[in-house]
Every structure is written in structure tokens, then in C-alpha cells.
Design a protein around this motif. Structure first.
Motif, PDB file in Angstrom:
ATOM      1  N   GLY A  96       0.781  -1.231   0.000  1.00  0.00           N
ATOM      2  CA  GLY A  96       0.000   0.000   0.000  1.00  0.00           C
ATOM      3  C   GLY A  96       0.809   1.276   0.000  1.00  0.00           C
ATOM      4  O   GLY A  96       0.233   2.363   0.125  1.00  0.00           O
ATOM      5  N   ARG A  97       2.133   1.148  -0.134  1.00  0.00           N
ATOM      6  CA  ARG A  97       2.948   2.369  -0.213  1.00  0.00           C
ATOM      7  C   ARG A  97       2.878   3.002  -1.598  1.00  0.00           C
ATOM      8  O   ARG A  97       3.274   4.149  -1.788  1.00  0.00           O
ATOM      9  CB  ARG A  97       4.403   2.048   0.163  1.00  0.00           C
ATOM     10  CG  ARG A  97       4.562   1.608   1.626  1.00  0.00           C
ATOM     11  CD  ARG A  97       6.015   1.591   2.054  1.00  0.00           C
ATOM     12  NE  ARG A  97       6.758   0.485   1.480  1.00  0.00           N
ATOM     13  CZ  ARG A  97       7.150  -0.600   2.166  1.00  0.00           C
ATOM     14  NH1 ARG A  97       6.826  -0.726   3.445  1.00  0.00           N
ATOM     15  NH2 ARG A  97       7.842  -1.555   1.579  1.00  0.00           N
ATOM     16  N   ARG A 109      -0.010   3.341  -4.949  1.00  0.00           N
ATOM     17  CA  ARG A 109      -1.387   3.101  -5.380  1.00  0.00           C
ATOM     18  C   ARG A 109      -1.477   3.345  -6.877  1.00  0.00           C
ATOM     19  O   ARG A 109      -0.774   4.208  -7.415  1.00  0.00           O
ATOM     20  CB  ARG A 109      -2.341   4.049  -4.646  1.00  0.00           C
ATOM     21  CG  ARG A 109      -2.323   3.899  -3.137  1.00  0.00           C
ATOM     22  CD  ARG A 109      -3.311   4.852  -2.499  1.00  0.00           C
ATOM     23  NE  ARG A 109      -3.101   4.954  -1.057  1.00  0.00           N
ATOM     24  CZ  ARG A 109      -3.720   5.835  -0.276  1.00  0.00           C
ATOM     25  NH1 ARG A 109      -4.577   6.699  -0.810  1.00  0.00           N
ATOM     26  NH2 ARG A 109      -3.479   5.868   1.016  1.00  0.00           N
ATOM     27  N   THR A 147       4.096   6.700  -0.241  1.00  0.00           N
ATOM     28  CA  THR A 147       3.731   7.053   1.122  1.00  0.00           C
ATOM     29  C   THR A 147       4.336   6.054   2.082  1.00  0.00           C
ATOM     30  O   THR A 147       4.699   4.936   1.704  1.00  0.00           O
ATOM     31  CB  THR A 147       2.203   7.105   1.299  1.00  0.00           C
ATOM     32  OG1 THR A 147       1.890   7.700   2.569  1.00  0.00           O
ATOM     33  CG2 THR A 147       1.592   5.705   1.237  1.00  0.00           C
ATOM     34  N   ARG A 152       2.853   4.801   4.862  1.00  0.00           N
ATOM     35  CA  ARG A 152       1.861   3.829   5.316  1.00  0.00           C
ATOM     36  C   ARG A 152       0.670   3.858   4.376  1.00  0.00           C
ATOM     37  O   ARG A 152       0.334   4.884   3.793  1.00  0.00           O
ATOM     38  CB  ARG A 152       1.409   4.154   6.746  1.00  0.00           C
ATOM     39  CG  ARG A 152       2.482   3.899   7.798  1.00  0.00           C
ATOM     40  CD  ARG A 152       1.950   4.172   9.185  1.00  0.00           C
ATOM     41  NE  ARG A 152       2.939   3.887  10.215  1.00  0.00           N
ATOM     42  CZ  ARG A 152       2.770   4.142  11.509  1.00  0.00           C
ATOM     43  NH1 ARG A 152       1.626   4.688  11.927  1.00  0.00           N
ATOM     44  NH2 ARG A 152       3.709   3.851  12.386  1.00  0.00           N
ATOM     45  N   ALA A 153      -0.013   2.714   4.291  1.00  0.00           N
ATOM     46  CA  ALA A 153      -1.072   2.548   3.294  1.00  0.00           C
ATOM     47  C   ALA A 153      -2.230   3.517   3.493  1.00  0.00           C
ATOM     48  O   ALA A 153      -2.921   3.864   2.540  1.00  0.00           O
ATOM     49  CB  ALA A 153      -1.577   1.109   3.320  1.00  0.00           C
ATOM     50  N   ASP A 154      -2.466   3.965   4.715  1.00  0.00           N
ATOM     51  CA  ASP A 154      -3.630   4.798   4.990  1.00  0.00           C
ATOM     52  C   ASP A 154      -3.300   6.282   4.994  1.00  0.00           C
ATOM     53  O   ASP A 154      -4.109   7.096   5.460  1.00  0.00           O
ATOM     54  CB  ASP A 154      -4.260   4.399   6.332  1.00  0.00           C
ATOM     55  CG  ASP A 154      -3.269   4.525   7.495  1.00  0.00           C
ATOM     56  OD1 ASP A 154      -2.059   4.674   7.246  1.00  0.00           O
ATOM     57  OD2 ASP A 154      -3.711   4.453   8.658  1.00  0.00           O
ATOM     58  N   GLU A 155      -2.141   6.666   4.463  1.00  0.00           N
ATOM     59  CA  GLU A 155      -1.720   8.056   4.494  1.00  0.00           C
ATOM     60  C   GLU A 155      -1.641   8.639   3.087  1.00  0.00           C
ATOM     61  O   GLU A 155      -1.506   7.898   2.107  1.00  0.00           O
ATOM     62  CB  GLU A 155      -0.362   8.178   5.190  1.00  0.00           C
ATOM     63  CG  GLU A 155      -0.405   7.782   6.649  1.00  0.00           C
ATOM     64  CD  GLU A 155       0.946   7.904   7.339  1.00  0.00           C
ATOM     65  OE1 GLU A 155       0.985   7.804   8.577  1.00  0.00           O
ATOM     66  OE2 GLU A 155       1.963   8.092   6.639  1.00  0.00           O
ATOM     67  N   ARG A 178       8.058   5.984  14.080  1.00  0.00           N
ATOM     68  CA  ARG A 178       7.526   5.035  13.116  1.00  0.00           C
ATOM     69  C   ARG A 178       8.404   3.800  12.943  1.00  0.00           C
ATOM     70  O   ARG A 178       7.943   2.790  12.420  1.00  0.00           O
ATOM     71  CB  ARG A 178       7.354   5.720  11.756  1.00  0.00           C
ATOM     72  CG  ARG A 178       6.303   6.818  11.742  1.00  0.00           C
ATOM     73  CD  ARG A 178       6.324   7.565  10.424  1.00  0.00           C
ATOM     74  NE  ARG A 178       5.287   8.585  10.351  1.00  0.00           N
ATOM     75  CZ  ARG A 178       4.088   8.403   9.812  1.00  0.00           C
ATOM     76  NH1 ARG A 178       3.798   7.226   9.281  1.00  0.00           N
ATOM     77  NH2 ARG A 178       3.193   9.360   9.787  1.00  0.00           N
TER      78      ARG A 178
END
Length: 314
Positions: free
Chosen positions: A38-39, A41, A62, A64-67, A215
Motif C-alpha cells: 500500500g505504499r 497506489r 507514502t 503507510r497505506a492509509d496516508e 515510526r
């Protein structure tokens, strides 16, 4: 040049990584894993195609995947094309992709480019680097800093402890943030200077700790504070692992103790800690203009294997 022969679009998914990788770059081998974690997309990975020929590409990354995107770290042009043509293609792709990915009014993510350590000595390499920078400058980016990328390799001797300093683990976040705040006084680091233009030293130190150091998933027991024999803090070193390599994440010497060679003791301690983990390499970076730090890495046997260009938007 015809304006209607170019297709610009994001890739459709992992199945198009082979297409995306038709242009060479040192990060190509990492794309599949980054994509799976997920780094990367699909909507952040853009290509410009002239028929079946890939003539330009770019990608954001990114942590992290959610950032949201943290770095524009891939921007490649077909260097077999004439200079003005490839710059035009790059500008068309960059403008289209940024309009789709960067929210209106938002500050674009920093640009990073890894380049050979002697990139200015080869005309073709120099033109390739400067072409990409020129395209980005056309969209408002400006050079922030050029950095040395450094590597320690197994078998390289590590200096024995000098005995001048004692080392202990970091007690907690508050202790390290306090020391990080102090070492920002007189810093030679360009990113730190950029932070200090927008916030206080204490705010900058807290942000760097929370956004970067906190992190790392490697043991915090590796982190070391150096003290005098009386227990007064002299500096600190942060050995860690990021998502790709063991690294020396941060070294700082307090202003009152600078100029005494303590940076070498700190670097040697951090290198020993990581080398004891039987690592295949240790990576580090420092600004070209941070001459004392660069010399300390050289004395410690670190090799300058690449440079890095960082560009930012106001």
C-alpha cells in the motif's frame, strides 16, 4: 510535435507494473513490494504513452497505506528523445497527474531523486537530472538540498570506543525530544532549517520524533545517549531499520560539545549496534553542505554510493 498522440493515465493495477518499469530507475525493483503493502497506489502511478512506447512516468510514495502521498520519488523521461521534446512531455504528464492527485490549494509532496555520486561529470546524466529539475521548476518547485547517500558494508573496520564517552539507552520520548530541540541550535541540515522557518525548535523536534523516529519498528533499545563520565548528555545516535534497510537515522551533538570529535564516537556506537545484528549493509544520508558530518562518515568507512536531490514547493 503533435499534441493528440499522447495518452496520459494512471496505471490500472499491479498487472501494469511491467509497463511502468520500461523506463529504468533504481527504485524499479522495490515497486512490487511497495504496491502490495500500500505504499504505492495505481492512482498515484502515471504513465505517458505514445502508442506502445512509454515516454514518461511518475509516481508518488507514502510511508503507510492509509496516508496521503509523502514523496514524489519517481519522475522519468525517455532520454532517447530530444531534450525539448522530453521536457515538454514531462511537463504535460506532471501537470495532468498533479491536477488529479494533489488537492487544490494543497502543498505538493517533496520531490526526491537518487542520482550517481559523480552525476555532474557525465554530460548525459547531468542533462537527465537537470531536465527533470527544470520541468519541476516550471511548476513552482525549488531545490532544497543535495544530499550524500552513504553505506557501511560488512567487513569495514569499526573504530574501537575511545573511552571519552559513556553510552546508555534513551529513557523516553521526552528526554530525546529535549535533546533534539537543543541540537537544532546551529544545525547544518537543510530540512531542519526549513522546519525552523515555520515552527519553534521544540515544535520541530516533536514533529520529527512523531513523524519519523516513532515510526521505526526496530527496537528502541538500540537508541543511545552519549554522556560525559559525570553523566552530562553530549549527544545521541539513533540506529534503526526503516522499511528497506538498517540505517543511522539521526546523530546529534549538543552545541556545547561540538568541535571535539564526538560525532565519530556516536557514529561508531550506532554502527556497532547495527553491525551486531548481522546486517547486509547500513545506510545513512547527510547534506552535501554538512561537511563535518560527511567527513565523520568517511572516516568511519562509509562509502558515498549515491546522491539525492530534494525539491520542495513554497
Amino acid at each position: 510535435m503533435p499534441q493528440n498522440d499522447l495518452i496520459m493515465r494512471p496505471i490500472t493495477g499491479r498487472e501494469e507494473l511491467t509497463l511502468f518499469n520500461r523506463l529504468p530507475y533504481v527504485l524499479n525493483d522495490e515497486l512490487a513490494e511497495d504496491f502490495d503493502l500500500g505504499r504505492r497506489r495505481p492512482e498515484w502511478m502515471w504513465v505517458a504513452l505514445r502508442g506502445d512506447r512509454l515516454v514518461a512516468r511518475l509516481a508518488w510514495w507514502t510511508r503507510r497505506a492509509d496516508e496521503p502521498p509523502f514523496m514524489l520519488d519517481m519522475f522519468d523521461l525517455d532520454d532517447d528523445l530530444p531534450g525539448s521534446e522530453r521536457r515538454d512531455l514531462g511537463a504535460r504528464l506532471l501537470g495532468t497527474a498533479m491536477a488529479a492527485v494533489v488537492p487544490e490549494g494543497a502543498r505538493p509532496a517533496e520531490y526526491s531523486r537518487f542520482i550517481p555520486p559523480t552525476w555532474r561529470d557525465d554530460d548525459a546524466t547531468r542533462r537527465a537530472v537537470e531536465d527533470r529539475m527544470a520541468v519541476l521548476e516550471g511548476f513552482g518547485a525549488r531545490l532544497l538540498v543535495e544530499r550524500l547517500r552513504l553505506e557501511w558494508r560488512p567487513g569495514t573496520p569499526i573504530p574501537e570506543p575511545s573511552g571519552r564517552l559513556r553510552f546508555r539507552p534513551v529513557a523516553d520520548r521526552e528526554e530525546l525530544v529535549e535533546l533534539m530541540t537543543l541540537v537544532l541550535d546551529g544545525t547544518l541540515d537543510a530540512h531542519s532549517h526549513a522546519d525552523l522557518a515555520q515552527m519553534t525548535p521544540a515544535q520541530a523536534a516533536r514533529a520529527q520524533y512523531d513523524d519519523e523516529l516513532a515510526r521505526y519498528k526496530s527496537p528502541r533499545e538500540w537508541w543511545r545517549i552519549a554522556t560525559t563520565h559525570d553523566g552530562d548528555p553530549v549527544g545521541f545516535v539513533i540506529p534503526a531499520r526503516n522499511s528497506y534497510n538498517p540505517i543511522i537515522a539521526y546523530i546529534g551533538v549538543l552545541p556545547a560539545y561540538r568541535g571535539n570529535g564526538h560525532i565519530g564516537d556516536l557514529l561508531a556506537e550506532g554502527t556497532r549496534i547495527l553491525a551486531a545484528q548481522d546486517v547486509p549493509r547500513i545506510r545513512a544520508s547527510t547534506d552535501v553542505g554538512n561537511v563535518p558530518m560527511a567527513r565523520a562518515f568517511q572516516r568511519a568507512g562509509y562509502v558515498n554510493f549515491q546522491r539525492e536531490i530534494n525539491m520542495t514547493w513554497s
